[in-house]
Design a protein around this motif. Structure first.
Motif, PDB file in Angstrom:
ATOM      1  N   VAL A  52     -40.198 106.516   8.506  1.00  0.00           N
ATOM      2  CA  VAL A  52     -40.166 106.226   9.946  1.00  0.00           C
ATOM      3  C   VAL A  52     -40.977 107.263  10.703  1.00  0.00           C
ATOM      4  N   ARG A  53     -40.709 108.521  10.430  1.00  0.00           N
ATOM      5  CA  ARG A  53     -41.381 109.612  11.149  1.00  0.00           C
ATOM      6  C   ARG A  53     -42.894 109.598  10.923  1.00  0.00           C
ATOM      7  N   ARG A  54     -43.317 109.412   9.680  1.00  0.00           N
ATOM      8  CA  ARG A  54     -44.742 109.496   9.361  1.00  0.00           C
ATOM      9  C   ARG A  54     -45.504 108.203   9.625  1.00  0.00           C
ATOM     10  N   SER A  55     -44.782 107.086   9.792  1.00  0.00           N
ATOM     11  CA  SER A  55     -45.452 105.802  10.023  1.00  0.00           C
ATOM     12  C   SER A  55     -45.650 105.517  11.505  1.00  0.00           C
ATOM     13  N   VAL A  62     -38.323  99.487  10.869  1.00  0.00           N
ATOM     14  CA  VAL A  62     -38.542  99.925   9.487  1.00  0.00           C
ATOM     15  C   VAL A  62     -37.320  99.604   8.632  1.00  0.00           C
ATOM     16  N   TYR A  63     -36.142  99.878   9.155  1.00  0.00           N
ATOM     17  CA  TYR A  63     -34.936  99.595   8.386  1.00  0.00           C
ATOM     18  C   TYR A  63     -34.771  98.091   8.153  1.00  0.00           C
ATOM     19  N   GLN A  64     -35.157  97.269   9.129  1.00  0.00           N
ATOM     20  CA  GLN A  64     -35.101  95.811   8.963  1.00  0.00           C
ATOM     21  C   GLN A  64     -36.068  95.362   7.865  1.00  0.00           C
ATOM     22  N   ILE A  65     -37.242  95.993   7.789  1.00  0.00           N
ATOM     23  CA  ILE A  65     -38.202  95.675   6.718  1.00  0.00           C
ATOM     24  C   ILE A  65     -37.582  96.004   5.362  1.00  0.00           C
ATOM     25  N   PHE A  66     -36.970  97.197   5.260  1.00  0.00           N
ATOM     26  CA  PHE A  66     -36.367  97.606   3.994  1.00  0.00           C
ATOM     27  C   PHE A  66     -35.197  96.707   3.602  1.00  0.00           C
ATOM     28  N   LEU A  67     -34.543  96.103   4.585  1.00  0.00           N
ATOM     29  CA  LEU A  67     -33.433  95.178   4.313  1.00  0.00           C
ATOM     30  C   LEU A  67     -33.916  93.750   4.065  1.00  0.00           C
ATOM     31  N   GLY A  83     -46.635 106.233   6.098  1.00  0.00           N
ATOM     32  CA  GLY A  83     -45.296 106.816   6.064  1.00  0.00           C
ATOM     33  C   GLY A  83     -44.872 107.253   4.677  1.00  0.00           C
ATOM     34  N   LEU A  84     -45.332 106.516   3.679  1.00  0.00           N
ATOM     35  CA  LEU A  84     -45.027 106.853   2.283  1.00  0.00           C
ATOM     36  C   LEU A  84     -46.006 107.869   1.701  1.00  0.00           C
ATOM     37  N   GLU A  85     -47.032 108.204   2.487  1.00  0.00           N
ATOM     38  CA  GLU A  85     -48.097 109.115   2.058  1.00  0.00           C
ATOM     39  C   GLU A  85     -48.765 108.640   0.766  1.00  0.00           C
ATOM     40  N   TYR A 115     -60.990 106.200   5.007  1.00  0.00           N
ATOM     41  CA  TYR A 115     -61.403 107.596   5.207  1.00  0.00           C
ATOM     42  C   TYR A 115     -60.189 108.444   5.589  1.00  0.00           C
ATOM     43  N   ALA A 116     -59.414 107.958   6.544  1.00  0.00           N
ATOM     44  CA  ALA A 116     -58.233 108.707   6.991  1.00  0.00           C
ATOM     45  C   ALA A 116     -57.237 108.906   5.849  1.00  0.00           C
ATOM     46  N   ILE A 117     -57.025 107.860   5.068  1.00  0.00           N
ATOM     47  CA  ILE A 117     -56.100 107.950   3.932  1.00  0.00           C
ATOM     48  C   ILE A 117     -56.638 108.944   2.903  1.00  0.00           C
ATOM     49  N   GLY A 118     -57.906 108.825   2.581  1.00  0.00           N
ATOM     50  CA  GLY A 118     -58.516 109.711   1.582  1.00  0.00           C
ATOM     51  C   GLY A 118     -58.567 111.169   2.001  1.00  0.00           C
ATOM     52  N   HIS A 119     -58.552 111.411   3.308  1.00  0.00           N
ATOM     53  CA  HIS A 119     -58.595 112.776   3.829  1.00  0.00           C
ATOM     54  C   HIS A 119     -57.240 113.230   4.367  1.00  0.00           C
ATOM     55  N   HIS A 120     -56.179 112.524   3.977  1.00  0.00           N
ATOM     56  CA  HIS A 120     -54.788 112.890   4.295  1.00  0.00           C
ATOM     57  C   HIS A 120     -54.583 113.174   5.783  1.00  0.00           C
ATOM     58  N   GLN A 121     -55.139 112.302   6.619  1.00  0.00           N
ATOM     59  CA  GLN A 121     -55.077 112.540   8.054  1.00  0.00           C
ATOM     60  C   GLN A 121     -53.798 112.026   8.709  1.00  0.00           C
ATOM     61  N   GLY A 122     -53.041 111.199   8.057  1.00  0.00           N
ATOM     62  CA  GLY A 122     -51.844 110.646   8.669  1.00  0.00           C
ATOM     63  C   GLY A 122     -52.204 109.561   9.670  1.00  0.00           C
ATOM     64  N   ILE A 123     -51.180 108.900  10.158  1.00  0.00           N
ATOM     65  CA  ILE A 123     -51.418 107.744  11.021  1.00  0.00           C
ATOM     66  C   ILE A 123     -51.996 108.142  12.376  1.00  0.00           C
ATOM     67  N   ILE A 124     -51.611 109.286  12.895  1.00  0.00           N
ATOM     68  CA  ILE A 124     -52.158 109.721  14.184  1.00  0.00           C
ATOM     69  C   ILE A 124     -53.648 110.018  14.048  1.00  0.00           C
ATOM     70  N   GLY A 125     -54.026 110.690  12.972  1.00  0.00           N
ATOM     71  CA  GLY A 125     -55.438 110.950  12.715  1.00  0.00           C
ATOM     72  C   GLY A 125     -56.219 109.665  12.525  1.00  0.00           C
ATOM     73  N   ALA A 126     -55.618 108.709  11.821  1.00  0.00           N
ATOM     74  CA  ALA A 126     -56.275 107.410  11.611  1.00  0.00           C
ATOM     75  C   ALA A 126     -56.481 106.702  12.947  1.00  0.00           C
TER      76      ALA A 126
END
Length: 139
Positions: A52-55, A62-67, A83-85, A115-126
């Protein structure tokens, strides 16, 4: 584990689809998205709260998706991947598991996300990358 090409080749040369299924039952993807997400949590040793925090997604959503009560859009699946990195290959697997097309390097938006994923930028960076290129951000 067989490649997708190997499985496709076996289907094309098979005389009986039931025999194909019997021989390849271990190769089939039968789990639901919530089951896949739970397995990613275990693999990545993280909690739903971490996701939740990282996504940057709404906690209840998010909890509804997991359910299994909500089915996320492609963008939400990508946000969950942040969120799962997940790394770039893992993101592609998650997108396929969710029934969406993979990130495509020839698509400008997808290229920036890769690019953002490959450079570990997180969702805010993306999202900053997307915004800087006048491309729709992940919501």
């Amino acid at each position: 584990m067989k490649t997708t090409d190997e499985l496709a080749h076996e289907i094309s040369r098979s005389d009986n689809i039931l025999d194909y299924f019997a021989e390849n039952c271990g190769e089939m993807q039968l789990d639901s998205l919530p089951e896949y997400l739970e397995s990613w949590l275990k693999q990545k040793n993280c909690s739903k709260a971490d996701v939740v925090r990282r996504s940057n997604l709404n906690k209840a959503y998010v909890y509804q998706i997991f359910l299994g009560r909500k089915y996320p859009s492609r963008d939400k699946v990508i946000a969950l991947a942040f969120g799962l990195e997940l790394d770039d290959k893992e993101v592609q697997v998650l997108l396929k598991q969710a029934g969406y097309r993979e990130l495509y390097p020839r698509d400008p938006r997808d290229a920036l996300l890769l690019y953002a994923i490959g450079h570990h930028q997180g969702i805010i960076g993306a999202n900053e990358l997307l915004y800087d290129h006048n491309i729709e951000v992940l919501e």
